[in-house]
Design an enzyme around this catalytic site. Structure first.
Site, PDB file in Angstrom:
ATOM      1  N   PHE A 107     -44.964  -9.705  63.627  1.00 46.00           N
ATOM      2  CA  PHE A 107     -44.206  -9.458  64.856  1.00 46.00           C
ATOM      3  C   PHE A 107     -45.019  -8.690  65.892  1.00 46.00           C
ATOM      4  CE2 PHE A 107     -42.613  -5.184  65.811  1.00 46.00           C
ATOM      5  CZ  PHE A 107     -43.115  -4.464  64.738  1.00 46.00           C
ATOM      6  N   LYS A 108     -46.120  -8.060  65.488  1.00 45.51           N
ATOM      7  CA  LYS A 108     -46.968  -7.348  66.455  1.00 45.51           C
ATOM      8  C   LYS A 108     -47.447  -8.284  67.571  1.00 45.51           C
ATOM      9  CE  LYS A 108     -47.580  -3.314  64.035  1.00 45.51           C
ATOM     10  NZ  LYS A 108     -46.759  -3.542  62.872  1.00 45.51           N
ATOM     11  N   ASP A 109     -47.530  -9.592  67.264  1.00 45.41           N
ATOM     12  CA  ASP A 109     -47.954 -10.562  68.273  1.00 45.41           C
ATOM     13  C   ASP A 109     -47.017 -10.593  69.484  1.00 45.41           C
ATOM     14  OD1 ASP A 109     -50.231 -11.667  66.931  1.00 45.41           O
ATOM     15  OD2 ASP A 109     -48.913 -12.901  65.687  1.00 45.41           O
ATOM     16  N   MET A 112     -48.149  -7.689  71.601  1.00 42.39           N
ATOM     17  CA  MET A 112     -49.579  -7.644  71.906  1.00 42.39           C
ATOM     18  C   MET A 112     -50.012  -8.787  72.825  1.00 42.39           C
ATOM     19  SD  MET A 112     -51.497  -5.188  71.003  1.00 42.39           S
ATOM     20  CE  MET A 112     -51.340  -4.534  69.361  1.00 42.39           C
ATOM     21  N   ARG A 222     -45.107  -2.207  74.580  1.00 45.24           N
ATOM     22  CA  ARG A 222     -44.715  -2.787  73.292  1.00 45.24           C
ATOM     23  C   ARG A 222     -43.215  -2.669  73.089  1.00 45.24           C
ATOM     24  NH1 ARG A 222     -49.143  -1.445  68.621  1.00 45.24           N
ATOM     25  NH2 ARG A 222     -47.485  -2.301  67.326  1.00 45.24           N
TER      26      ARG A 222
END
Ligand SMILES: *Cc1c(COP(=O)(O)O)cnc(C)c1O
Length: 461
Positions: A107-109, A112, A222
């Protein structure tokens, strides 16, 4: 829209500066000076449209909405699913929101990819270059590498602990082939990597000369980007349906994004359970009102092996009625002793914030992965399993819909999947080429000055 620091001793800045600098100069976290009202997502509204409305509400007059729309289009074009964060039904009144359709399967995508577009856009407009650095224990580095690869204004420096990240996680960082992505393998553990990054930021001359910035989980961009999928989930489930989110948590950025979505009017109501692993300081925070620092221990869900959940500070700021002076005292005391009893002005209203926590043991996590496979035929990642296990233990009122956030794809943790289920979990086809590519990284000793010199030598002017 101005952004203020939770510690109250930094000058207010605009959205772009809040995002570019990450941490406020007084050590606090940036929050918007007031909560904008954003119209809820419509059921048929494309993800990119919701994202650009949410980001625009914070960027206001600094970036035209058409520019923001373009950033969001480019950021989410790299997702393998057109709804970006699809919901799949897991049981009666139970869903899983898949947040792993981005380029690096975590999920960081979601955040980012947008940050990289945003940074390149505003730095181009300002005619500036920036050195972005991050320490990673796994997922953040890969997401940053994929997002910033080829960025014209940013040189990225990722520090990872040598031979202490999983092979798949390492490949996502080291095989981009991009000349602006620099991987540094530090011959020590993650905490040392983080300490090096911290000491780079303490060198104010170097920060200035190299225009150094970071993209860690306290970056406001974020949080804003992650608020979007809470809004689309509400729209998909019906505008009035009460939802309860179960959020596998580490630094609490993801769960806080849900709180932000609710504050901006994007949710019908809001409840979220932060599901944590055996590193359960968040559970102690919500349960006992005590903030503790404990050494993080290794678990099957390494992206959540965090002892101090940094985004809690934003929640504490809000529930205390934005009492920056009190927060300063609490965090000063915490820095000294690593053990603080929260004042009643935080502890009391915390229970009404909609957020709570639950912790799941290592053994329960592995058993949960087996159980979900047996029930549904799905292989889930160990972080997601912490969430589904926590969800099983919640009471149901027959009306509220529980939504567990699937924060990574199982194929990112094949060793754990195999241990828990005996199954082999190959990479999805779209990233299967990863294993054949050449890896590029530099192994450096754990002295900050060596890393500083490396950045100095490799950043573009
Ligand atoms: C980062 C991460 C988390 C924790 O998210 P926070 O925002 O730090 O709470 C959970 N699962 C995975 C797979 C992650 O990469």
């Amino acid at each position: 829209m101005k952004f203020i620091s939770t510690r109250g001793e930094a000058p207010p800045v605009g959205f772009v500066d809040a995002c570019l600098s990450g941490l406020a100069p007084d050590g606090g976290l940036y929050v918007p000076e007031r909560w904008p009202t954003i119209a809820p997502a419509r059921p048929d509204e494309p993800y990119v449209s919701v994202a650009s409305r949410v980001i625009s509400a914070f960027a206001e007059e600094e970036l035209p909405e058409s520019t923001v729309q373009g950033l969001c289009e480019r950021a989410y074009a790299n997702f393998a699913h057109q709804s970006v964060a699809p919901l799949v039904q897991w049981g009666p009144n139970r869903f899983i929101m898949e947040l792993h359709h981005g380029p690096t399967l975590a999920f960081k995508d979601v955040a980012m990819q947008l940050i990289a577009q945003l940074f390149d856009e505003v730095l181009t407009a300002r005619g500036q270059r920036m050195s972005v650095t991050c320490a990673t224990s796994g997922d953040t580095g890969g997401a940053a590498a994929a997002a910033f690869a080829g960025a014209s204004q940013v040189d990225l420096f990722i520090l990872h602990p040598f031979e202490r990240v999983s092979p798949v996680q390492r490949l996502f960082m080291t095989t981009t082939g991009a000349s602006n992505v620099h991987n540094i393998a530090i011959d020590d553990d993650f905490d040392v990597c983080q300490a090096i990054v911290k000491s780079l930021f303490a060198d104010r001359d170097f920060v200035k000369s190299s225009n150094l910035s970071g993209v860690n989980s306290i970056n406001w961009a974020r949080i804003a980007a992650q608020a979007v999928y809470y809004a689309t989930a509400q729209a998909a489930m019906g505008a009035d349906r009460p939802l309860r989110f179960i959020v596998p948590s580490g630094n609490m950025g993801d769960a806080l994004a849900g709180y932000v979505a609710a504050r901006c009017g994007l949710m019908a109501g809001f409840e979220a359970v932060c599901a944590v692993n055996e590193n359960d300081t968040l559970n102690v925070l919500f349960g006992e009102g005590r903030m503790l620092r404990r050494p993080a221990r290794a678990t099957p869900s390494p992206a959540m092996d965090i002892s101090v959940p940094s985004n809690f500070e934003r929640l504490a700021f809000e529930v205390s009625g934005r009492d920056a002076e009190m927060l300063r005292r609490v965090y000063e005391q915490f820095a000294q002793s690593g053990d603080v009893e929260l004042p009643d002005r935080i502890k009391g209203p915390l229970g009404c914030s909609g957020l709570s926590a639950a912790s799941v043991s290592n053994a329960q996590t592995l058993a949960e992965m087996r159980q979900v496979l047996g029930e549904t035929g799905w292989l889930i990642c160990p972080h997601t399993a912490v969430g589904t296990h926590a969800a099983r233990n919640l009471n149901s009122d027959g009306e509220t819909v529980d939504i567990v956030l699937a924060t990574a794809h199982a194929a990112k943790f094949p060793e754990t999947v195999e241990e828990a289920t005996g199954r082999n979990c190959p990479l999805p086809e779209r990233v299967a080429g990863l294993t054949g590519r050449t890896e590029v990284f530099e192994k450096l000793s754990s002295e900050a000055s060596v890393v500083r010199d490396f950045i100095e030598k490799n950043r573009r002017r």
